[in-house]
Design an enzyme around this catalytic site. Sequence first.
Site, PDB file in Angstrom:
ATOM      1  N   ASP A 246       0.883  -1.158   0.000  1.00 26.66           N
ATOM      2  CA  ASP A 246       0.000   0.000   0.000  1.00 26.66           C
ATOM      3  C   ASP A 246       0.930   1.220   0.000  1.00 26.66           C
ATOM      4  O   ASP A 246       2.019   1.165   0.561  1.00 26.66           O
ATOM      5  CB  ASP A 246      -0.872  -0.014   1.258  1.00 26.66           C
ATOM      6  CG  ASP A 246      -1.696   1.247   1.381  1.00 26.66           C
ATOM      7  OD1 ASP A 246      -2.416   1.560   0.433  1.00 26.66           O
ATOM      8  OD2 ASP A 246      -1.584   1.925   2.417  1.00 26.66           O
TER       9      ASP A 246
ATOM     10  N   ASP B   4      -0.756  -0.708   6.455  1.00 28.17           N
ATOM     11  CA  ASP B   4      -0.725  -0.128   7.797  1.00 28.17           C
ATOM     12  C   ASP B   4      -1.569  -0.914   8.792  1.00 28.17           C
ATOM     13  O   ASP B   4      -1.562  -0.611   9.973  1.00 28.17           O
ATOM     14  CB  ASP B   4      -1.160   1.342   7.775  1.00 28.17           C
ATOM     15  CG  ASP B   4      -2.594   1.524   7.264  1.00 28.17           C
ATOM     16  OD1 ASP B   4      -3.333   0.531   7.198  1.00 28.17           O
ATOM     17  OD2 ASP B   4      -2.969   2.657   6.934  1.00 28.17           O
TER      18      ASP B   4
ATOM     19  N   ASP C 249      -6.142  -1.529   5.604  1.00 29.15           N
ATOM     20  CA  ASP C 249      -5.827  -2.630   4.698  1.00 29.15           C
ATOM     21  C   ASP C 249      -6.051  -4.013   5.313  1.00 29.15           C
ATOM     22  O   ASP C 249      -5.525  -5.003   4.803  1.00 29.15           O
ATOM     23  CB  ASP C 249      -4.367  -2.508   4.235  1.00 29.15           C
ATOM     24  CG  ASP C 249      -4.115  -1.214   3.490  1.00 29.15           C
ATOM     25  OD1 ASP C 249      -4.854  -0.934   2.542  1.00 29.15           O
ATOM     26  OD2 ASP C 249      -3.194  -0.492   3.867  1.00 29.15           O
TER      27      ASP C 249
END
Length: 635
Positions: free
Chosen positions: A335, A529, A533
């Site tokens: 991400d 994180d 997610d």
Amino acid sequence: MNKKQRRWRNRIIVALVIFAVVMAVEQSGLLATLFGTPGDVYASFVLFLIPYLIAGYKTLLEAARNIRRGDPFDEAFLMSVASLGAFAMVLFPLTEPHMAEGAAVMLFYQVGELFQSYAVGQSRKSIAAMMDIAPEFANVEKDGELTQVDPAEVTPGTTIVVKPGERVPLDGVVVEGASQLDTAALTGESVPRHVEPGAGVISGCVNMTGLLHVRTTKPYGESTVARILELVENASEKKARAENFITRFARVYTPAVTLSALALAVIPPLLGMGAWADWVLRGLTFLVVSCPCALVISVPLSFFGGIGGASKLGILVKGSNYLELLAHVDTVVFDKTGTLTSGTFNVVAIHPEAGVNPDYVLSMAAHAESFSDHPIAVSVRAAYSGEIDQAKIGEVSEESGHGVSARVDEHVVLVGNDKLMAAHGASWHDCDLKGTILHVCVDGAYVGHIVIADVVKEDAEAAIASLHDAGVRRCVMLTGDRKDVAEAVAARLGIDEVRAQLLPQDKVAAVEELLSAEKDGARLAFVGDGINDAPVLMRADVGIAMGAMGSDAAIEAADVVLMDDHPSKIAKAMRVARKTMRIVWQNIVFALGVKILILVLAAFGIANMWLAVFGDVGVAMIAILNAMRCMRVDV
């Protein structure tokens, strides 16, 4: 070495000294002189029985208990039967005596067991260091005095006092005082972290300098330290396939070799193929060397050492199964925001029109954005060094998704994107820099624009390079950000593939697609994180949450938790995992290879009991020494 281990060691030393004295007396011929033949054999039996019982009585008791429970086939049983069988050769006094070998089997088995206990203790130290983060008390002020209470008794909202040198007992927010916090036990980082009023603190850190008053935000059971301790304690329950294989293997292998040894000792002499003493000795030798302790000890110890070694780096692995999966990762999906970038917006450039002061552009934007809580507005105000006079501001109107308009010191100010400019008929122009462009218009005249970007983490570029060096085939970045911004970040960092403008559900679909393209045996890791997610972290083969100090969601969703904000630790975690798996398979191949060789030699009567002792205890000690290398994390 603890008190129990010292007593164990002393008992073995006493037994070894007595064994050496008895061996010297036997070899000198003194027993034959005093007792004649076969009296010397019976005397040898009694004398060697003394060190045997001193060293091995606990093993004999353990074997007896297991037999009573209906679960006899383990190392204690094999060692007891083999060593007692060697002493039982006294029933054949005219053959070569084997009491010395019987005592030696038990003595060296005990040496190996003590060595194993020490090795496990050493590997536990790195995890014990993690366990030391558990706070013993919390200081609560009552009637002007500080009282030490159990952290579990402190309710959220209570103000606690943390003195210099004390460990922060509960998660909270600093309300008074400033200090440096040592976070090394959680993150593996030696650089202290500065905290002041308004800063969040987490349990497990050590207060280094100033007195802190902290308002607690969570009960102890939900605090960072409690969650981490629970994670570490449960890590051993999730076994790798190699560990499960060894466990299943030992359950089948041990009874199989016991029956094989019995058949080897009984069937040939019944068929008239030789003397009973000869074949019984072969069966006993076969039994000693067949003990699977080298595998049963070294494989779990390797994984345990790997998990402990990783924890020294601030990398928490939830189980050896995840360590095994991590060793086979060839695709790492990131991400962007909060993982490769800091997740905080900053003003990176101000481009005024000709003849306009940059400070004027920033001042007008900061005043217009003064009432907004949007991260972009916050970053503009943070970049402005002057004071914002609220009396000058009026008629503020926020246009969702476009920007704001406001009257600042009797000037009509527009601050926003190109859509806001177009909606008000203002002129504007593009910027070559990548990021969020905030156009500023005053009384219908375009005065310039401000470039705001999510800052790339310092070690992000090195992290991608080290992953490629570690053998990762593909690094992919998923983000909800604009395509041009995402591609600029990817180009700077060396990312192989970018997928931008994704919604949360799009990220799950992208990971599903990448998983379907993985080759047999290869694994995919997702790094996020741990909060936004969580679904993707759980769907990947290995979910890695980073910067997870204080994040319950990260600890819950991920398989591997990096306790700080450094993406470069991902490659370190993979190196620890791959090193652990190499050592695991080295021990499996070495232990099985040596044992099979000596088993064949024993069946043909070529291997003696001394070689069998090496095949069991010697191989186990070599495997343990090799397994202890997993604790070294100089990667």
